[in-house]
Scaffold this active site. Structure first.
Site, PDB file in Angstrom:
ATOM      1  N   ARG A 102       0.800  -1.258  -0.132  1.00  0.00           N
ATOM      2  CA  ARG A 102       0.027  -0.018  -0.161  1.00  0.00           C
ATOM      3  C   ARG A 102       0.955   1.243   0.034  1.00  0.00           C
ATOM      4  NH1 ARG A 102      -3.240   1.765  -2.620  1.00  0.00           N
ATOM      5  NH2 ARG A 102      -4.262  -0.318  -2.434  1.00  0.00           N
ATOM      6  N   LYS A 137       1.783  24.746  -3.010  1.00  0.00           N
ATOM      7  CA  LYS A 137       0.709  24.138  -2.605  1.00  0.00           C
ATOM      8  C   LYS A 137       1.013  22.557  -2.864  1.00  0.00           C
ATOM      9  CE  LYS A 137      -1.864  28.136  -3.911  1.00  0.00           C
ATOM     10  NZ  LYS A 137      -3.079  28.625  -4.984  1.00  0.00           N
ATOM     11  N   LYS A 169       4.500  38.969  -2.003  1.00  0.00           N
ATOM     12  CA  LYS A 169       3.031  38.723  -2.233  1.00  0.00           C
ATOM     13  C   LYS A 169       2.069  39.809  -1.834  1.00  0.00           C
ATOM     14  CE  LYS A 169       1.656  35.100  -3.181  1.00  0.00           C
ATOM     15  NZ  LYS A 169       1.256  34.373  -4.355  1.00  0.00           N
ATOM     16  N   GLU A 199       4.335  40.153  -6.672  1.00  0.00           N
ATOM     17  CA  GLU A 199       3.094  39.875  -7.359  1.00  0.00           C
ATOM     18  C   GLU A 199       2.251  41.324  -7.522  1.00  0.00           C
ATOM     19  OE1 GLU A 199       0.290  36.744  -5.610  1.00  0.00           O
ATOM     20  OE2 GLU A 199      -0.789  38.682  -4.831  1.00  0.00           O
ATOM     21  N   ASP A 220      -1.308  38.629 -11.137  1.00  0.00           N
ATOM     22  CA  ASP A 220      -2.347  37.946 -10.596  1.00  0.00           C
ATOM     23  C   ASP A 220      -3.568  37.966 -11.018  1.00  0.00           C
ATOM     24  OD1 ASP A 220      -3.169  35.971  -8.316  1.00  0.00           O
ATOM     25  OD2 ASP A 220      -3.673  37.677  -7.329  1.00  0.00           O
TER      26      ASP A 220
END
Length: 281
Positions: A102, A137, A169, A199, A220
Site C-alpha cells: 500500500r 501548494k 505577495k 506579485e 495575479d
C-alpha cells in the site's frame, strides 16, 4: 531524461509512510494468513495511461521490508505509458512484500497523477513559448517528490521553499505600504544570486514594480486583455508569470497572451492519483 532523485532523499519519506502503516504491531493480516518464508512475484501495472513518476519509491518500499528482494524497474521516471503497462516487477518474501504494497502504491499513484496532469497542461500550451510551473501548494512532507513529479510531466519547478527566492505577495505589499517600497527593500536585502519576484494585481502596480527592476513579475488574476497589455508594456524586460484562474480550459488562452510562465497550483493540490495496481504472477 529526468534525473532520478537520490535515495537519501526518498528513503526517509518512504520509511515514514511504512511506519505509519505498520503501526504498533506490524502487519497482523500478513502474519496470520501468509506462511513464514513464503515467496511471491508480482508486477505493478498501470490501469490507465499516464506519465511515470516515483518509481524509486516502489523499489525502496519493497527493499525496506525485504532487503533481499529482487525489484526490476521496467520504465524510468518521465516515461509515458499506456493502460496495462508493467512498471515494475518484484520477487520477494510474501509477508514483507504485502506489508509494503500500500505504501508503494500510494506514493506511485500520487506522483504519477501529478506527472500526468502536468503533462496535460504542458501539451495544452505547446507551441506558445509559455512554460508551466508548479507552486508551494504541495502535500506537507512530500514537496521534493511532488515537485520531481512535475518535472517528470514536463513542467518547471517554482521555488522549493521560503529560503530560495524572494517572492513579494499582496500581504507583503500591504505591510510595506506599496509595491515599489517592497521591491526596494527586497533588492537591498538580496544577495547577488537571489532573485526577486513581486506579485501585482493590476496594470498600475505593474508600472510601479517595473520601475524598481524585479527579476520576475507575477500577474495575479489578470484578464486576458490586461495580460496582453502587460506583455506589451514589459517588452521582454523581465520575466512575466501569470497566476490565478488557471485550468485546462483557460491555460491555452493565457499562454497565447505572450507570458513566459504560467504557475498552476492544481498540479499538486488537485491532481487525482493515477490508478495503478499490484498483480500477482
Amino acid at each position: 531524461m529526468i534525473p532520478s532523485l537520490p535515495d537519501t532523499l526518498i528513503e526517509p519519506i518512504v520509511r515514514a509512510a511504512l511506519v505509519e502503516d505498520l503501526g504498533r504491531a506490524g502487519d497482523v493480516t500478513a502474519r496470520a494468513c501468509i506462511p513464514e518464508g513464503a515467496r511471491m512475484r508480482a508486477v505493478f501495472a498501470a490501469r490507465k495511461p499516464g506519465v511515470l513518476a516515483g518509481i524509486g519509491c516502489v523499489r525502496l518500499a519493497v527493499l525496506a521490508m525485504d532487503p533481499q528482494a529482487s525489484v526490476t524497474l521496467r520504465l524510468r521516471d518521465g516515461d509515458r505509458f499506456e493502460a496495462g503497462a508493467v512498471l515494475a516487477e518484484v520477487e520477494a518474501d510474501a509477508r514483507a512484500f504485502l506489508s509494503a504494497e500500500r505504501t508503494a502504491l500510494n506514493l506511485l499513484g500520487r506522483l504519477c497523477g501529478i506527472a500526468t496532469l502536468t503533462g496535460a497542461y504542458v501539451a495544452a500550451v505547446e507551441g506558445t513559448g509559455a512554460r508551466i510551473a508548479d507552486t508551494r501548494k504541495t502535500t506537507p512532507g512530500l514537496r521534493a517528490l511532488e515537485k520531481h513529479a512535475v518535472l517528470c510531466g514536463g513542467g518547471l519547478n517554482h521555488r522549493f521553499g521560503l529560503d530560495d527566492a524572494i517572492l513579494i505577495k499582496d500581504n507583503h505589499v500591504a505591510v510595506c505600504g506599496g509595491v515599489g517600497e517592497a521591491v526596494r527593500r527586497a533588492r537591498a536585502a538580496a544577495g547577488h544570486l537571489m532573485k526577486v519576484e513581486v506579485e501585482v494585481d493590476g496594470l498600475e502596480q505593474l508600472a510601479e514594480a517595473l520601475a524598481e527592476g524585479p527579476d520576475v513579475i507575477m500577474l495575479d488574476n489578470f484578464s486576458l486583455t490586461d495580460l496582453r497589455e502587460a506583455v506589451a508594456r514589459v517588452a521582454g524586460a523581465v520575466t512575466l508569470e501569470a497566476s490565478g484562474g488557471v485550468n485546462l480550459e483557460t491555460v491555452r488562452a493565457i499562454a497565447e497572451t505572450g507570458v513566459n510562465v504560467i504557475s498552476v497550483g492544481a498540479l499538486t493540490h488537485s491532481a487525482p492519483s493515477l490508478d495503478i495496481g499490484l498483480d500477482a504472477i
